[in-house]
Design a protein around this motif. Structure first.
Motif, short mmCIF file in Angstrom:
data_model
loop_
_atom_site.label_atom_id
_atom_site.label_comp_id
_atom_site.label_asym_id
_atom_site.label_seq_id
_atom_site.Cartn_x
_atom_site.Cartn_y
_atom_site.Cartn_z
N THR A 1 -32.20 -2.26 -30.54
CA THR A 1 -31.82 -3.64 -30.84
C THR A 1 -31.78 -3.94 -32.34
O THR A 1 -31.26 -4.96 -32.75
CB THR A 1 -32.80 -4.63 -30.18
OG1 THR A 1 -34.12 -4.37 -30.67
CG2 THR A 1 -32.78 -4.49 -28.67
N ARG A 2 -32.32 -3.06 -33.15
CA ARG A 2 -32.36 -3.27 -34.60
C ARG A 2 -31.42 -2.27 -35.27
O ARG A 2 -31.40 -1.10 -34.91
CB ARG A 2 -33.79 -3.04 -35.10
CG ARG A 2 -33.95 -3.27 -36.56
CD ARG A 2 -35.44 -3.21 -36.94
NE ARG A 2 -35.54 -3.25 -38.37
CZ ARG A 2 -36.26 -2.40 -39.09
NH1 ARG A 2 -36.98 -1.48 -38.50
NH2 ARG A 2 -36.29 -2.50 -40.39
N HIS B 1 -26.73 2.60 -33.60
CA HIS B 1 -27.43 2.43 -34.88
C HIS B 1 -27.65 3.74 -35.61
O HIS B 1 -28.69 3.97 -36.22
CB HIS B 1 -28.72 1.62 -34.70
CG HIS B 1 -28.47 0.32 -34.02
ND1 HIS B 1 -29.21 -0.12 -32.98
CD2 HIS B 1 -27.52 -0.62 -34.23
CE1 HIS B 1 -28.74 -1.29 -32.56
NE2 HIS B 1 -27.71 -1.60 -33.31
N TRP C 1 -35.21 0.56 -31.98
CA TRP C 1 -33.94 0.94 -32.59
C TRP C 1 -32.74 0.69 -31.69
O TRP C 1 -31.60 0.76 -32.14
CB TRP C 1 -33.98 2.39 -33.04
CG TRP C 1 -34.86 2.59 -34.24
CD1 TRP C 1 -35.15 1.67 -35.21
CD2 TRP C 1 -35.55 3.76 -34.61
NE1 TRP C 1 -35.98 2.20 -36.16
CE2 TRP C 1 -36.25 3.50 -35.81
CE3 TRP C 1 -35.67 5.03 -34.05
CZ2 TRP C 1 -37.03 4.44 -36.45
CZ3 TRP C 1 -36.45 5.97 -34.69
CH2 TRP C 1 -37.12 5.68 -35.88
#
Length: 102
Positions: free
Chosen positions: A51-52, A18, A49
């Motif tokens: 998983t997002r 990410h 962060w």
């Protein structure tokens, strides 16, 4: 901050997801300040962060501790606008106020 003179954070928890390596030749010309709408620690925001699809270069916890999550030479996904991501440093901070956030 461990060292303001050397911009050394209290803790480094560098993301490998990410975020994007490098800045495609762009120079940093702004700092964007965000709040995480919670009282998250360095480890907690790091876990979010994972998983997002978002990130920031730094997190400032409610106790003032600063953690780095994306190296300054790399691009964090924090503005929702790719050209802005390429030219900015993202600083996330714990926001312990209630809705509406301050």
């Amino acid at each position: 901050m461990k060292s303001w003179e050397n911009l050394e954070a209290d803790e480094n928890l560098i993301l490998s997801t990410h975020m994007t390596k490098g800045r495609q030749g762009c120079k940093i010309d702004k700092i964007v300040v965000h709040h995480n709408a919670s009282n998250l620690t360095a480890r907690q925001i790091y876990d979010v962060w994972q998983t997002r699809e978002a990130s920031a270069h730094y997190q400032v916890a409610a106790d003032g501790r600063v953690s780095q999550h994306v190296w300054d030479t790399d691009t964090a996904w924090h503005t929702g606008d790719w050209p802005s991501n390429l030219t900015s440093i993202g600083v996330e901070h714990a926001d312990i106020s209630a809705d509406p956030w301050m």
